[in-house]
Design an enzyme around this catalytic site. Structure first.
Site, PDB file in Angstrom:
ATOM      1  N   TYR A 181       0.845  -1.198   0.000  1.00  0.00           N
ATOM      2  CA  TYR A 181       0.000   0.000   0.000  1.00  0.00           C
ATOM      3  C   TYR A 181       0.874   1.238   0.000  1.00  0.00           C
ATOM      4  O   TYR A 181       1.881   1.301   0.724  1.00  0.00           O
ATOM      5  CB  TYR A 181      -0.900   0.022   1.241  1.00  0.00           C
ATOM      6  CG  TYR A 181      -1.658   1.328   1.431  1.00  0.00           C
ATOM      7  CD1 TYR A 181      -2.958   1.473   0.971  1.00  0.00           C
ATOM      8  CD2 TYR A 181      -1.067   2.422   2.070  1.00  0.00           C
ATOM      9  CE1 TYR A 181      -3.664   2.662   1.135  1.00  0.00           C
ATOM     10  CE2 TYR A 181      -1.764   3.621   2.234  1.00  0.00           C
ATOM     11  CZ  TYR A 181      -3.048   3.737   1.769  1.00  0.00           C
ATOM     12  OH  TYR A 181      -3.729   4.909   1.932  1.00  0.00           O
TER      13      TYR A 181
ATOM     14  N   GLU B 165      -4.021   7.230  -3.949  1.00  0.00           N
ATOM     15  CA  GLU B 165      -3.962   6.072  -3.059  1.00  0.00           C
ATOM     16  C   GLU B 165      -3.887   4.804  -3.897  1.00  0.00           C
ATOM     17  O   GLU B 165      -4.778   4.540  -4.709  1.00  0.00           O
ATOM     18  CB  GLU B 165      -5.197   6.037  -2.153  1.00  0.00           C
ATOM     19  CG  GLU B 165      -5.149   4.935  -1.122  1.00  0.00           C
ATOM     20  CD  GLU B 165      -6.358   4.969  -0.186  1.00  0.00           C
ATOM     21  OE1 GLU B 165      -6.176   4.739   1.021  1.00  0.00           O
ATOM     22  OE2 GLU B 165      -7.468   5.222  -0.674  1.00  0.00           O
TER      23      GLU B 165
END
Length: 396
Positions: A114, A204
């Protein structure tokens, strides 16, 4: 994906399709572009919400993400998605319409990571947030294992330093000098160029995938752009799909109204974001539910007020309207003029409660009193909320 590819961010081969036939042809193109002997193609419903994999379509079809392994399967799956609404934990009960699907090369993923870049008010700069535990809710990771979250504060004009990139790669458990480490750092640099060049407020990536061959790819992304920069980013904003948005919000944007649709029954028209929040809170305190956040701002004209009122009056969810104005820059008589103008033009479908205070308040109240309209006057905010809630309850 195309935007990221333009900034040298590594993404898998992918094609958009809007019909089952196009989806099947797209799957063939993705297979042809792959060097693998029996490539898997991932088919994703294109809706403006997360949680697609665990979502359900309005026709009962399960999941907005499917693996395509054989001929003809892409058309079959796309037919179950296209033209139907996908309901996820982020869409609400109404779901979002599926107008297109995305077919992407399937990867042999060894690890899911991530990374995100966003503005950081505390440092007056930006922050890069990274975690080696990608592919799941990052909020859950942060709550259960905060040690798996790393943050690097980045100066906006300088960008991430080589030392910061090395720390991020090491935190993500890439071996120093490895192909994966180099590709990951190049990926972050590409994302940073994109962030600063496109007036993004958030990029993101979840997940960043490391394949079994040691390569790095961005598999999925959520990107937000600054609305105030739309004049600079015309090509990006031209891709906006209004079918994915609340129709009330789309209509409000045409008149520069700050509007967010909610699911309650009391329509709110307020000037000032803080006062709008307080109005919604006090409605809730007295047992009601707000149907929207609507800030007409300090410089709204009578015409904008008219459009705001029309928007509330046309909303079938709304059982009462509460207008709460504190006149400063926005004068009470301007609001009153707009309310009267709108009410006479469209007609009052539901009870209307008005609380005015501040600049030109007496003139504003006089305009409303002399209008001949059935408007409920309120002495203060608490009184206004009570009367709006009571008006809703009488209609039930």
């Amino acid at each position: 994906m195309a935007l990221m590819r333009g900034y040298q961010v590594p993404v898998p081969t992918g094609v958009v399709a809007t019909t089952p036939a196009e989806a099947e042809a797209a799957a063939d193109r993705v297979r042809a572009a792959s060097n693998k002997p029996s490539p898997v193609v991932v088919l994703k419903a294109q809706v403006l919400a997360g949680g697609r994999g665990r979502g359900t379509f309005s026709n009962g079809f399960k999941s907005g993400v499917h693996m395509i392994t054989k001929k003809g399967q892409a058309a079959e799956v796309a037919a179950q998605m296209l033209g139907h609404r996908l309901i996820t934990k982020q869409t609400g009960e109404e779901g979002k319409p599926t107008n297109s699907v995305y077919l992407m090369e399937g990867l042999q993923v060894a690890r899911e990571l991530y990374i995100s870049i966003m503005l950081d008010r505390a440092s007056s700069g930006c922050v890069i947030i990274a975690s080696p535990s990608g592919g799941m809710s990052i909020e859950d990771v942060a709550a259960a294992t905060p040690e798996l979250i790393s943050k690097e504060l980045v100066e906006l004009t300088a960008g991430p330093t080589p030392q910061q990139l090395d720390r991020l790669a090491a935190f993500m458990k890439f071996a120093p000098g490895s192909r994966g480490s180099t590709q990951f750092k190049d990926c972050v640099k590409g994302l940073w160029r994109m962030f600063t060049s496109t007036d993004a407020t958030l990029i993101e990536i979840n997940p960043v995938a490391e394949t079994t061959e040691g390569n790095v790819f961005v598999c999925d992304a959520k990107i937000n752009f600054d609305d105030n920069a739309s004049f600079r980013q015309a090509q990006i904003f031209a891709q906006r799909d209004h079918s994915q948005e609340d129709v009330r919000e789309v209509e409000a944007a045409k008149y520069d109204l700050n509007y967010i649709g909610l699911t309650g029954e009391i329509g709110c028209m307020v000037n000032g974001a803080g006062l709008a929040m307080a109005t919604m809170d006090i409605i809730k305190l007295h047992g009601g539910t707000p149907a929207n956040f609507l800030d007409v701002g300090g410089g709204a004209t009578a015409d904008q007020v008219t459009h705001a009122f029309e928007l509330l009056n046309a909303d079938n969810r709304v059982k009462a309207i509460l207008v709460n104005i504190f006149g400063g820059i926005m004068k009470c008589d301007t609001i009153a003029e707009g309310i009267v103008q709108a009410a006479k033009h469209v007609g009052l479908k539901v009870p209307l409660v008005v609380r005015l205070e501040g600049t030109n308040v007496e003139r504003g109240k006089k305009l409303i009193q002399e209008s001949g309209l059935d408007i409920i006057a309120a002495a203060d905010l608490d009184d206004a909320a009570k009367k709006a809630v009571a008006a809703c309850q009488r209609l039930k």
